[in-house]
Each structure stands twice: as structure tokens, then as C-alpha cells.
Design a protein around this motif. Structure first.
Motif, PDB file in Angstrom:
ATOM      1  N   ALA A 241      51.174  27.753  49.460  1.00 22.75           N
ATOM      2  CA  ALA A 241      51.582  28.441  48.158  1.00 22.75           C
ATOM      3  C   ALA A 241      50.571  27.613  47.066  1.00 22.75           C
ATOM      4  O   ALA A 241      49.792  28.237  46.479  1.00 22.75           O
ATOM      5  N   ALA A 242      50.790  26.383  47.264  1.00 26.36           N
ATOM      6  CA  ALA A 242      50.011  25.467  46.069  1.00 26.36           C
ATOM      7  C   ALA A 242      48.676  25.599  46.335  1.00 26.36           C
ATOM      8  O   ALA A 242      47.938  25.665  45.411  1.00 26.36           O
ATOM      9  N   LEU A 243      48.101  25.720  47.577  1.00 22.50           N
ATOM     10  CA  LEU A 243      46.716  25.666  47.811  1.00 22.50           C
ATOM     11  C   LEU A 243      46.063  27.023  47.496  1.00 22.50           C
ATOM     12  O   LEU A 243      45.199  27.072  46.780  1.00 22.50           O
ATOM     13  N   VAL A 244      46.800  28.196  47.552  1.00 23.25           N
ATOM     14  CA  VAL A 244      46.302  29.409  47.199  1.00 23.25           C
ATOM     15  C   VAL A 244      46.321  29.486  45.848  1.00 23.25           C
ATOM     16  O   VAL A 244      45.228  30.095  44.957  1.00 23.25           O
ATOM     17  N   VAL A 245      47.213  29.094  45.232  1.00 27.16           N
ATOM     18  CA  VAL A 245      47.275  29.374  43.629  1.00 27.16           C
ATOM     19  C   VAL A 245      46.248  28.239  43.068  1.00 27.16           C
ATOM     20  O   VAL A 245      45.400  28.583  42.148  1.00 27.16           O
ATOM     21  N   TRP A 246      45.887  26.887  43.498  1.00 29.71           N
ATOM     22  CA  TRP A 246      44.875  26.099  42.973  1.00 29.71           C
ATOM     23  C   TRP A 246      43.516  26.887  43.155  1.00 29.71           C
ATOM     24  O   TRP A 246      42.919  26.787  42.227  1.00 29.71           O
ATOM     25  N   SER A 248      42.820  29.994  43.751  1.00 30.89           N
ATOM     26  CA  SER A 248      42.875  31.057  42.698  1.00 30.89           C
ATOM     27  C   SER A 248      42.402  30.794  41.365  1.00 30.89           C
ATOM     28  O   SER A 248      41.779  31.455  40.680  1.00 30.89           O
ATOM     29  N   ARG A 249      42.882  29.811  40.779  1.00 33.67           N
ATOM     30  CA  ARG A 249      42.814  29.480  39.486  1.00 33.67           C
ATOM     31  C   ARG A 249      41.176  28.926  39.435  1.00 33.67           C
ATOM     32  O   ARG A 249      40.685  29.261  38.277  1.00 33.67           O
ATOM     33  N   LEU A 250      40.856  28.314  40.418  1.00 33.17           N
ATOM     34  CA  LEU A 250      39.462  27.714  40.417  1.00 33.17           C
ATOM     35  C   LEU A 250      38.553  28.975  40.423  1.00 33.17           C
ATOM     36  O   LEU A 250      37.616  28.968  39.356  1.00 33.17           O
ATOM     37  N   VAL A 251      38.579  29.828  41.085  1.00 35.57           N
ATOM     38  CA  VAL A 251      37.780  30.820  41.521  1.00 35.57           C
ATOM     39  C   VAL A 251      37.938  32.056  40.133  1.00 35.57           C
ATOM     40  O   VAL A 251      36.952  32.368  39.562  1.00 35.57           O
ATOM     41  N   GLY A 252      39.305  32.081  39.730  1.00 33.91           N
ATOM     42  CA  GLY A 252      39.177  33.000  38.441  1.00 33.91           C
ATOM     43  C   GLY A 252      38.771  32.214  37.139  1.00 33.91           C
ATOM     44  O   GLY A 252      38.040  32.740  36.363  1.00 33.91           O
ATOM     45  N   GLY A 253      38.587  31.097  37.044  1.00 39.50           N
ATOM     46  CA  GLY A 253      37.984  30.059  36.015  1.00 39.50           C
ATOM     47  C   GLY A 253      36.420  30.429  36.231  1.00 39.50           C
ATOM     48  O   GLY A 253      35.859  30.440  34.976  1.00 39.50           O
ATOM     49  N   THR A 271      38.426  39.833  32.412  1.00 38.87           N
ATOM     50  CA  THR A 271      40.160  39.768  32.380  1.00 38.87           C
ATOM     51  C   THR A 271      40.453  39.858  33.671  1.00 38.87           C
ATOM     52  O   THR A 271      41.418  39.287  34.173  1.00 38.87           O
ATOM     53  N   PHE A 272      40.082  40.868  34.347  1.00 38.68           N
ATOM     54  CA  PHE A 272      40.294  41.126  35.867  1.00 38.68           C
ATOM     55  C   PHE A 272      39.915  40.079  36.803  1.00 38.68           C
ATOM     56  O   PHE A 272      40.667  39.441  37.568  1.00 38.68           O
ATOM     57  N   LEU A 273      38.643  39.706  36.893  1.00 42.04           N
ATOM     58  CA  LEU A 273      38.193  38.696  37.905  1.00 42.04           C
ATOM     59  C   LEU A 273      38.698  37.467  37.322  1.00 42.04           C
ATOM     60  O   LEU A 273      38.408  36.203  38.116  1.00 42.04           O
ATOM     61  N   GLY A 274      38.981  37.275  36.095  1.00 42.68           N
ATOM     62  CA  GLY A 274      39.487  35.864  35.686  1.00 42.68           C
ATOM     63  C   GLY A 274      40.931  35.915  36.120  1.00 42.68           C
ATOM     64  O   GLY A 274      41.378  34.668  35.384  1.00 42.68           O
ATOM     65  N   SER A 275      41.653  36.751  36.290  1.00 39.60           N
ATOM     66  CA  SER A 275      42.902  36.586  36.551  1.00 39.60           C
ATOM     67  C   SER A 275      43.446  35.878  37.773  1.00 39.60           C
ATOM     68  O   SER A 275      42.999  36.255  38.875  1.00 39.60           O
ATOM     69  N   GLN A 276      44.206  34.781  37.793  1.00 39.38           N
ATOM     70  CA  GLN A 276      44.918  34.002  38.756  1.00 39.38           C
ATOM     71  C   GLN A 276      45.541  34.885  39.933  1.00 39.38           C
ATOM     72  O   GLN A 276      45.634  34.973  41.352  1.00 39.38           O
ATOM     73  N   TYR A 277      46.087  36.073  39.336  1.00 41.22           N
ATOM     74  CA  TYR A 277      46.920  36.914  39.913  1.00 41.22           C
ATOM     75  C   TYR A 277      46.088  37.981  41.203  1.00 41.22           C
ATOM     76  O   TYR A 277      46.442  38.069  42.195  1.00 41.22           O
ATOM     77  N   VAL A 278      45.006  38.230  40.491  1.00 40.38           N
ATOM     78  CA  VAL A 278      43.931  38.874  41.449  1.00 40.38           C
ATOM     79  C   VAL A 278      43.586  38.119  42.554  1.00 40.38           C
ATOM     80  O   VAL A 278      43.627  38.644  43.676  1.00 40.38           O
ATOM     81  N   PHE A 283      43.742  36.401  48.245  1.00 39.29           N
ATOM     82  CA  PHE A 283      43.522  35.221  49.267  1.00 39.29           C
ATOM     83  C   PHE A 283      45.057  35.535  50.086  1.00 39.29           C
ATOM     84  O   PHE A 283      44.906  35.271  51.517  1.00 39.29           O
ATOM     85  N   SER A 284      45.865  35.579  49.633  1.00 35.68           N
ATOM     86  CA  SER A 284      47.203  35.760  50.228  1.00 35.68           C
ATOM     87  C   SER A 284      47.115  36.908  51.345  1.00 35.68           C
ATOM     88  O   SER A 284      47.875  36.592  52.492  1.00 35.68           O
ATOM     89  N   MET A 285      46.755  37.992  50.933  1.00 32.78           N
ATOM     90  CA  MET A 285      46.657  39.289  51.878  1.00 32.78           C
ATOM     91  C   MET A 285      45.731  38.968  52.902  1.00 32.78           C
ATOM     92  O   MET A 285      45.721  39.386  54.313  1.00 32.78           O
ATOM     93  N   LEU A 286      44.560  38.361  52.652  1.00 28.45           N
ATOM     94  CA  LEU A 286      43.652  37.988  53.826  1.00 28.45           C
ATOM     95  C   LEU A 286      44.121  37.379  54.651  1.00 28.45           C
ATOM     96  O   LEU A 286      43.936  37.288  55.767  1.00 28.45           O
ATOM     97  N   VAL A 287      45.066  36.154  54.239  1.00 27.50           N
ATOM     98  CA  VAL A 287      45.738  35.279  55.224  1.00 27.50           C
ATOM     99  C   VAL A 287      46.720  36.000  55.999  1.00 27.50           C
ATOM    100  O   VAL A 287      46.912  35.845  57.473  1.00 27.50           O
ATOM    101  N   ALA A 288      47.494  37.074  55.439  1.00 26.46           N
ATOM    102  CA  ALA A 288      48.393  37.903  56.306  1.00 26.46           C
ATOM    103  C   ALA A 288      47.816  38.679  57.075  1.00 26.46           C
ATOM    104  O   ALA A 288      48.541  38.994  58.284  1.00 26.46           O
TER     105      ALA A 288
END
Length: 415
Positions: A241-246, A248-253, A271-278, A283-288
Motif C-alpha cells: 500500500a505504501a509503495l502504491v501511494v508513493w 501514485s503521488r510521484l506520477v500525479g506530481g 486536476t485529473f491526471l495530477g490526482s493521487q487517487y486516479v 495501479f492497484s487494479m492493475l495489480v489485482a
């Protein structure tokens, strides 16, 4: 008022000070634990759901001045860490191959609900335009929010230069209304009227599984029965989870820095592509999807993620000051209530016309009004695990179209 009494006695507006993070965390954890215990102990609480009980606890504690309505714990720790870490673990249940087959009806209802949100904004504006200042800008702001989420709320507030005082008042009205509406949606899921008029396969599945496990247990206790979990599972879940969030924040930034925020189109993309939640969702759903065999052997992700979402749902109820709504902004509450009511009518009537399931209607409307975390949280709390992925997808889609709709509404109303 109690807040005034506490200010006189202790020099602060609430029994527990806003900067007393450990005190607030203790109350938060005890409240969530009590909500989960009630949910698994009593049938009435199971039908209501621990998530809604936790939210109600928060409403009572904040409106009796026991808890402050703002704190670093809410914004920095729960919003900043608990929610982003919880979502990747919950999305391990969401295989894209299955979701796209299951999200069709929910997508249709979500889009119908978005039209309802716009209709509600226009209706509320023309009914109350002489009574609420800056209403055109507020209508644009709430259209973005009730199709997308907080990012759209902020974007529209900035685009139409709504004053800070009206932004604050609208936020309070919005928080209280969301708390009430989520409570209403959960009640609908258990009401005989709605079950008799809509198919409800996910509710039936939860009830069958509960009955098969132990007829003496509540649905929640059966669904969340004790499972095998190891220290390694906990470690891998948190590391993942920490890796995915990290990442995601880098890519969004990177995208936020690359895409200029110069007009409506680039603003939406930024806004959309810069959102960490996107990116967390992606990434999470690709892993799943592509690591499903590994995921099946990982235990505890759903339990840990759900607990973190329960903490989040408690925090949602804290800023909803009933006294402030009654004394200072009652008409703003009426305006947002009109928008939510029209959205609900569109969702349920539209869902009936296309023969949608009751659960899809409830989650789609929640995704409109609350956004991805609350829609996923409601699906999780009810045991509708197959709807968690679609709920998040609908919420993310709302981020895309919310700014378009809000901008159009604001422009039409002359904001």
C-alpha cells in the motif's frame, strides 16, 4: 452553548483540544471499535452498518463540543495517510476483467445521477437565488462536488471566486447533508419497499453467506468472521500500500507539473491526471488484475483497508455542525438538500427504468454525492465486495466530468 462553556472553563472550544492528537485518536479508535462491535453484535446495528454508526458517533461528539470540528488528525493523518493506504488494499479484491462486466448498469445510473445533480442545481438556484448571496458560484461549486468530489469543489470555488466565508458555510452544510444522506441510503437497502421494487442480488448473497455460516450471527459478524492471517501478510499489505501511494503521488506530481493550468480543458486534465487517487486506483487494479494468483494468497488486506475506511467515515461526520446550520446557513442546507434529492430521484427512477439492481443505484448515487472513498466505504460496510471497484471507478469518472458540468452551470447562471 457547550463550546462557550468549554472555552470559559478550559480555554478551548471543545472538551478535547484540536491539538490533542492522542486524545482525539483515542476517541476515534474507541468510537470505531464500538461501532464495529455493535454491528457484529446486534441485527439492527448490522442493518444500519458500523460505518454509519461511526459517522453518527462523530456527529454527536462534535455537536456536543466533545470533539473539535477541525484538527490535524482529521486532515493530515486520516485524510492524508489512512485513506490513501486503505484504498490499495481494498482494491486488491477488484479484478478489472470482472469489473468491466459488472459496472455497466452502475455507469448508466451514475451518468443519470450526474444529470440529476445539474437539474437540482438549476432548480435550487431559481428557487433561492434571491435569498443566498453568491448562489451562482455556489451552484457551480456544488455541481462539481456532487458529480466528482473535493477536488472539483475546490476547482470551482477558485474558478468562480466564491468568498471564503461562503465556501466555509457551504462546506458545513455539505458535510451534514452527506452524513444524513448516507444514513438514508443504508436505510433504503434494508427497507422492504425498495427490496420489493428492485432486484438486490448482492444483499441476497450477503444474507445467504451469513445464514450458511451461523444463523445466530449478524450479517456483519458472518462476513467479517475470523480468518487466518500472518505477520508476513500484514507486512506485505502495508509495504504494498505504501509503495502504491508513493508511486501514485510521484506520477500525479509529474503530470501536475507538466500540464499547464491555463484553461478549462487543461485544468481538468491537470486536476485529473495530477490526482493521487486516479493513480492509486489505476495501479492497484492493475495489480489485482494481472497478479490475481499472488493476491489470492495474501490475507488481511480487506480487513485492514476496511478499518482505515471506517476511521475516514467517522471523520466525515465531525465537521457537520448542526447548530451552525440552524443559526447561520439554513438556506444553504436547503439548497444542497434540493440538489441531493433531485439526484436521488433521477438515480432511483432511472435505475427502475433500466432494471438496475438496488445496490448499483445506491452506490452510484453515493459516488455522485460523496466521491470514490465514501462510495467504496459504503460498499465495503455492506459486504458488497464486488461493487468496490466499480464504485471507485464511478467516483474517479466524476473527477473527470465534474469540472465540465460545474463550469457549464456556473457560466449558464452568470457566476
Amino acid at each position: 452553548m457547550l463550546s462557550g462553556i468549554f472555552m470559559d472553563m478550559f480555554g478551548r472550544p471543545s472538551l478535547i483540544a484540536a491539538d490533542d492528537v492522542w486524545g482525539l485518536l483515542t476517541v476515534l479508535c474507541i468510537s470505531v471499535a464500538a461501532a464495529i462491535w455493535l454491528e457484529q453484535r446486534y441485527n439492527w446495528a448490522s442493518k444500519l452498518s458500523g460505518a454509519i454508526i461511526a459517522l453518527l458517533f462523530a456527529l454527536v461528539l462534535s455537536n456536543t463540543a466533545i470533539l473539535p470540528i477541525n484538527s490535524e488528525l482529521y486532515d493530515e493523518i486520516i485524510w492524508g495517510y489512512a485513506v490513501p493506504i486503505g484504498i490499495p488494499m481494498l482494491l486488491l479484491q477488484c479484478n478489472l476483467k470482472k469489473i468491466w462486466r459488472e459496472a455497466g448498469q452502475m455507469l448508466a445510473i451514475f451518468l443519470i445521477g450526474a444529470v440529476g445533480t445539474v437539474a437540482g442545481a438549476l432548480l435550487g438556484f431559481f428557487l433561492l437565488k434571491g435569498s443566498i448571496p453568491e448562489l451562482a458560484g455556489i451552484a457551480a461549486m456544488m455541481t462539481g462536488s456532487y458529480i466528482g468530489g473535493g477536488v472539483n469543489f475546490t476547482a470551482m470555488a477558485d474558478q468562480f471566486t466564491v468568498s471564503q466565508s461562503m465556501i466555509g458555510a457551504t462546506t458545513v452544510a455539505d458535510n451534514l447533508l452527506m452524513a444524513i444522506y448516507f444514513f438514508v441510503l443504508i436505510l433504503f437497502a434494508g427497507m422492504r419497499f425498495f427490496r420489493s421494487h428492485f432486484t438486490h442480488p448482492h444483499i441476497e448473497e450477503v444474507e445467504r453467506n451469513s445464514a450458511a455460516r451461523d444463523s445466530a450471527q449478524t450479517q456483519a459478524a458472518a462476513f467479517w468472521g475470523r480468518k487466518e492471517i500472518s505477520l508476513k501478510d500484514i507486512a506485505i499489505n502495508l509495504a504494498y500500500a505504501a509503495l502504491v501511494v508513493w508511486v501514485s503521488r510521484l506520477v500525479g506530481g509529474i503530470f501536475a507539473a507538466m500540464i499547464p493550468d491555463t484553461n478549462t480543458v487543461t485544468h481538468v486534465l491537470n486536476t485529473f491526471l495530477g490526482s493521487q487517487y486516479v493513480w492509486i486506483t489505476t495501479f492497484s487494479m492493475l495489480v489485482a488484475t494481472f497478479g490475481e494468483k499472488k493476491v489470492e494468497n495474501l490475507k488481511g488486506s480487506q480487513e485492514i483497508g476496511t478499518y482505515l475506511i471506517y476511521l475516514f467515515l467517522f471523520v466525515i461526520g465531525v465537521p457537520a455542525s448542526i447548530v451552525e446550520i440552524i443559526t447561520e446557513t439554513p438556506l444553504l442546507f436547503v439548497f444542497t438538500a434540493i440538489m441531493v434529492f433531485v439526484n436521488m430521484v433521477f438515480c432511483f427512477v432511472g435505475g427502475k427504468l433500466i432494471h438496475a439492481d438496488l445496490e448499483d443505484i445506491i452506490i452510484a448515487s453515493n459516488a455522485n454525492i460523496g466521491g470514490p472513498p465514501t462510495a467504496a466505504g459504503m460498499a465495503i460496510s455492506q459486504g458488497w465486495s464486488k461493487l468496490v471497484g466499480p464504485a471507485l471507478l464511478m467516483g474517479v469518472l466524476g473527477y473527470v466530468i465534474g469540472n465540465y458540468a460545474g463550469t457549464l452551470v456556473g457560466a449558464f447562471l452568470g457566476a
